[in-house]
Design a protein around this motif. Structure first.
Motif, PDB file in Angstrom:
ATOM      1  N   ARG A 200       5.318   4.845   9.108  1.00 28.86           N
ATOM      2  CA  ARG A 200       5.420   4.929   7.647  1.00 28.86           C
ATOM      3  C   ARG A 200       4.099   5.380   7.030  1.00 28.86           C
ATOM      4  N   LEU A 201       3.016   4.820   7.512  1.00 31.07           N
ATOM      5  CA  LEU A 201       1.702   5.184   6.988  1.00 31.07           C
ATOM      6  C   LEU A 201       1.386   6.640   7.269  1.00 31.07           C
ATOM      7  N   GLN A 202       1.654   7.088   8.490  1.00 38.77           N
ATOM      8  CA  GLN A 202       1.359   8.472   8.832  1.00 38.77           C
ATOM      9  C   GLN A 202       2.183   9.435   7.976  1.00 38.77           C
ATOM     10  N   HIS A 203       3.441   9.093   7.756  1.00 40.28           N
ATOM     11  CA  HIS A 203       4.300   9.970   6.955  1.00 40.28           C
ATOM     12  C   HIS A 203       3.812  10.047   5.511  1.00 40.28           C
TER      13      HIS A 203
ATOM     14  N   ALA B  88      -1.824  17.771   6.672  1.00 40.37           N
ATOM     15  CA  ALA B  88      -0.454  17.289   6.502  1.00 40.37           C
ATOM     16  C   ALA B  88       0.315  17.356   7.817  1.00 40.37           C
ATOM     17  N   LEU B  89       0.195  18.478   8.519  1.00 36.35           N
ATOM     18  CA  LEU B  89       0.900  18.634   9.789  1.00 36.35           C
ATOM     19  C   LEU B  89       0.453  17.597  10.816  1.00 36.35           C
ATOM     20  N   ALA B  90      -0.847  17.342  10.887  1.00 35.13           N
ATOM     21  CA  ALA B  90      -1.347  16.361  11.858  1.00 35.13           C
ATOM     22  C   ALA B  90      -0.733  14.988  11.605  1.00 35.13           C
ATOM     23  N   ALA B  91      -0.697  14.568  10.336  1.00 38.72           N
ATOM     24  CA  ALA B  91      -0.145  13.246  10.014  1.00 38.72           C
ATOM     25  C   ALA B  91       1.369  13.208  10.220  1.00 38.72           C
TER      26      ALA B  91
ATOM     27  N   ALA C 137       0.824  -1.210   0.000  1.00 37.45           N
ATOM     28  CA  ALA C 137       0.000   0.000   0.000  1.00 37.45           C
ATOM     29  C   ALA C 137       0.859   1.261   0.000  1.00 37.45           C
ATOM     30  N   LEU C 138       1.954   1.233   0.746  1.00 39.24           N
ATOM     31  CA  LEU C 138       2.849   2.393   0.768  1.00 39.24           C
ATOM     32  C   LEU C 138       3.460   2.639  -0.604  1.00 39.24           C
ATOM     33  N   ALA C 139       3.854   1.559  -1.284  1.00 35.90           N
ATOM     34  CA  ALA C 139       4.437   1.706  -2.617  1.00 35.90           C
ATOM     35  C   ALA C 139       3.407   2.268  -3.598  1.00 35.90           C
ATOM     36  N   LEU C 140       2.182   1.754  -3.521  1.00 41.29           N
ATOM     37  CA  LEU C 140       1.121   2.279  -4.385  1.00 41.29           C
ATOM     38  C   LEU C 140       0.849   3.746  -4.054  1.00 41.29           C
ATOM     39  N   GLY C 141       0.786   4.069  -2.768  1.00 38.69           N
ATOM     40  CA  GLY C 141       0.543   5.450  -2.375  1.00 38.69           C
ATOM     41  C   GLY C 141       1.612   6.389  -2.891  1.00 38.69           C
ATOM     42  N   ALA C 142       2.871   5.974  -2.800  1.00 45.15           N
ATOM     43  CA  ALA C 142       3.966   6.822  -3.284  1.00 45.15           C
ATOM     44  C   ALA C 142       3.842   7.080  -4.774  1.00 45.15           C
ATOM     45  N   LEU C 143       3.487   6.043  -5.542  1.00 41.67           N
ATOM     46  CA  LEU C 143       3.373   6.218  -6.984  1.00 41.67           C
ATOM     47  C   LEU C 143       2.159   7.073  -7.339  1.00 41.67           C
TER      48      LEU C 143
ATOM     49  N   ALA D 187       3.635  10.954  12.806  1.00 44.37           N
ATOM     50  CA  ALA D 187       4.749  10.104  12.368  1.00 44.37           C
ATOM     51  C   ALA D 187       5.993  10.365  13.201  1.00 44.37           C
ATOM     52  N   ARG D 188       6.257  11.639  13.521  1.00 41.97           N
ATOM     53  CA  ARG D 188       7.424  11.971  14.347  1.00 41.97           C
ATOM     54  C   ARG D 188       7.265  11.436  15.762  1.00 41.97           C
ATOM     55  N   GLU D 189       6.062  11.464  16.293  1.00 44.13           N
ATOM     56  CA  GLU D 189       5.828  10.893  17.621  1.00 44.13           C
ATOM     57  C   GLU D 189       6.139   9.397  17.628  1.00 44.13           C
ATOM     58  N   LEU D 190       5.740   8.722  16.563  1.00 42.25           N
ATOM     59  CA  LEU D 190       5.953   7.284  16.465  1.00 42.25           C
ATOM     60  C   LEU D 190       7.399   6.943  16.130  1.00 42.25           C
ATOM     61  N   ASP D 191       8.086   7.872  15.488  1.00 45.10           N
ATOM     62  CA  ASP D 191       9.472   7.644  15.061  1.00 45.10           C
ATOM     63  C   ASP D 191      10.306   8.864  15.438  1.00 45.10           C
ATOM     64  N   PRO D 192      10.691   8.992  16.712  1.00 46.02           N
ATOM     65  CA  PRO D 192      11.435  10.179  17.163  1.00 46.02           C
ATOM     66  C   PRO D 192      12.748  10.398  16.416  1.00 46.02           C
ATOM     67  N   ASP D 193      13.333   9.326  15.861  1.00 44.43           N
ATOM     68  CA  ASP D 193      14.590   9.470  15.121  1.00 44.43           C
ATOM     69  C   ASP D 193      14.378  10.051  13.725  1.00 44.43           C
ATOM     70  N   ASP D 194      13.113  10.233  13.335  1.00 40.96           N
ATOM     71  CA  ASP D 194      12.774  10.842  12.043  1.00 40.96           C
ATOM     72  C   ASP D 194      13.403  10.086  10.867  1.00 40.96           C
ATOM     73  N   GLY D 195      13.218   8.788  10.874  1.00 42.25           N
ATOM     74  CA  GLY D 195      13.756   7.977   9.792  1.00 42.25           C
ATOM     75  C   GLY D 195      13.158   8.268   8.434  1.00 42.25           C
ATOM     76  N   HIS D 196      12.040   8.974   8.413  1.00 38.84           N
ATOM     77  CA  HIS D 196      11.375   9.265   7.146  1.00 38.84           C
ATOM     78  C   HIS D 196      11.587  10.704   6.678  1.00 38.84           C
TER      79      HIS D 196
END
Length: 439
Positions: free
Chosen positions: A185-188, A203-206, A153-159, A210-219
């Motif tokens: 990943r989904l939130q980002h 956009a900001l809410a999502a 789903a993420l790959a489809l969403g990106a495309l 994502a940052r809350e779920l991934d504090p290291d900001d991998g995305h």
């Protein structure tokens, strides 16, 4: 002989396989590769040894070329092995040989259309080969077969976002995010979709989630958040306009004419008639044609009537009217600039409300109008000194002074400007401005 311990031994092929899988599961791919090479040496006619070597090498840095060769040997020995053929196709894709990967995945998909892993691989190969439209179809098939596969789903969403259909990406991913609320990943990716649609609050809410779920900001969401918090991204993107009108296409005529009293095409036709000029045989380009309402008004003047719109579904509706000689999906400026012959009349009925800076459009019009050709359009009227502004309804308004200045800068002469009411909102007439320019 291989030295697997303190004593040198001549292993059997079973020893090689056992050692290979032991090393593989222990996280030692180099040791596993050595063991599977041993199996290949002992049984070069055994496809299983070649396939095991290919699978092990495929995940190692620099191992892809040898993995392709190993899988190729395996498939030659047993062409009926669907699993090995899939591994070969994946290795080709990983090795940058997208065209060959597409061919092999296509054969596999024809044999097993219900295999999600193959449809997904085919989609990735098509995307890598630059065949985005076909890739979207394959991604959709993969997601339909595995609706809870977040990666697919993420790959489809990106495309979808890359291809200008960010709303479809958001609609795809939001239900999945409700089932997987802690997946950063989904939130980002949802945040990226709302950025493309120029919906900064969503956009900001999502992205913040994502940052809350991934504090290291991998995305890499921090930069997007900073830009949005600084006020960027509030203007209207092509993706937003396309999404808006694709969703609106089926009820567009009924709502616009019936509920909103849409009058822009008739107002423009009346203005063109009052200015005089040829009464037929004109090359007319309907910019932002929508479902073709302006085409109804201007077909009698046209020897050739063309139309362009960002929304594919709107263009389909316009085509159903059988009024236009040519129709295309695209941006109005790009469509003008690709014109192969000059136009006698350009029409933009209630279209410029989705464009802030009109200078690029005016320059394109000046460059592709015939001598004496005209450009007739409506805008929402902005009072005061500001050139243009985005209103709460997410439509731009433009000042008359800006229209005049931008036209003059582009080398166009203002033949007419007059107040108008292109449509109603909540029963109240929207203050508009009609203008006609001439080259």
């Amino acid at each position: 002989m291989l030295h697997w311990g303190p004593v040198s031994v001549l292993p059997s092929i079973d020893d090689c396989f056992a050692r290979g899988y032991d090393r593989l599961y222990a996280g030692d791919p180099a040791g596993a590769s050595a063991a599977f090479r041993c199996a290949v040496l002992l049984d070069p006619a055994g496809g299983e040894a070649w396939a095991a070597l290919g699978e092990t090498l495929a995940g190692q840095p620099g191992g892809t070329p040898e993995a392709i060769s190993a899988f190729q040997h395996a498939v030659l020995l047993d062409p009926g092995s669907w699993h090995w053929r899939t591994g070969h196709a994946e290795a080709l894709l990983r090795g940058g040989r997208a065209g060959e990967a597409v061919e092999r995945f296509a054969l596999l998909a024809a044999e097993r259309p219900d295999a999600a892993v193959v449809r997904l691989g085919h989609a990735r190969a098509l995307a890598a080969a630059g065949r985005a439209g076909e890739a979207l179809g394959e991604y959709r098939e993969a997601v339909a077969l595995r609706p809870d596969d977040v990666g697919a789903a993420l790959a489809l969403g990106a495309l979808l976002i890359a291809e200008g259909d960010a709303l479809a990406a958001a609609e795809l991913l939001q239900p999945l995010a409700r089932r997987h609320p802690d997946d950063a990943r989904l939130q980002h990716r949802i945040g990226e979709a709302w950025v493309a649609l120029r919906e900064p609050d969503k956009a900001l809410a999502a992205l913040r989630r994502a940052r809350e779920l991934d504090p290291d900001d991998g995305h890499g969401g921090a930069a997007l958040i900073a830009a949005l918090e600084a006020g960027e991204g509030a203007d209207l993107s092509a993706a937003y306009v396309r999404a808006l009108f694709d969703r609106y296409a089926d009820r567009f005529d009924r709502d616009l004419v019936g509920k909103l009293g849409y009058a822009a095409p008739d107002l423009l036709r009346d203005a063109v008639d009052r200015l005089g000029g040829p009464r037929g045989g004109l090359r007319v380009f309907d910019l932002g044609c929508g479902t073709g309402l302006a085409g109804v008004a201007f077909r009698p003047l046209a020897g050739h009537l063309a139309g362009v719109d960002l929304s594919p579904r709107m263009v389909d509706k316009a085509r159903d009217r059988r009024l236009y000689d040519s129709l295309e999906v695209g941006d109005v400026v790009a469509a003008l600039e690709s014109s192969d012959a000059p136009w006698d009349l350009l029409v933009a009925a209630d279209v410029l409300v989705y464009i802030g800076d009109l200078a690029p459009l005016f320059r394109a019009a000046a460059g592709h109008l015939a001598a004496g050709g005209r450009f007739a359009a409506t805008v929402e009227r902005l009072e005061g000194a500001e050139a243009f502004a985005l209103g709460p309804a997410r439509r731009y308004a433009h000042s008359e002074s800006y229209i005049r200045t931008a036209a003059q800068s582009a080398g166009l002469r203002v033949l007419m400007t007059e107040p108008c009411t292109p449509r109603r909102e909540k029963g109240v007439g929207v203050p508009g401005l009609l203008f006609v320019l001439e080259r």
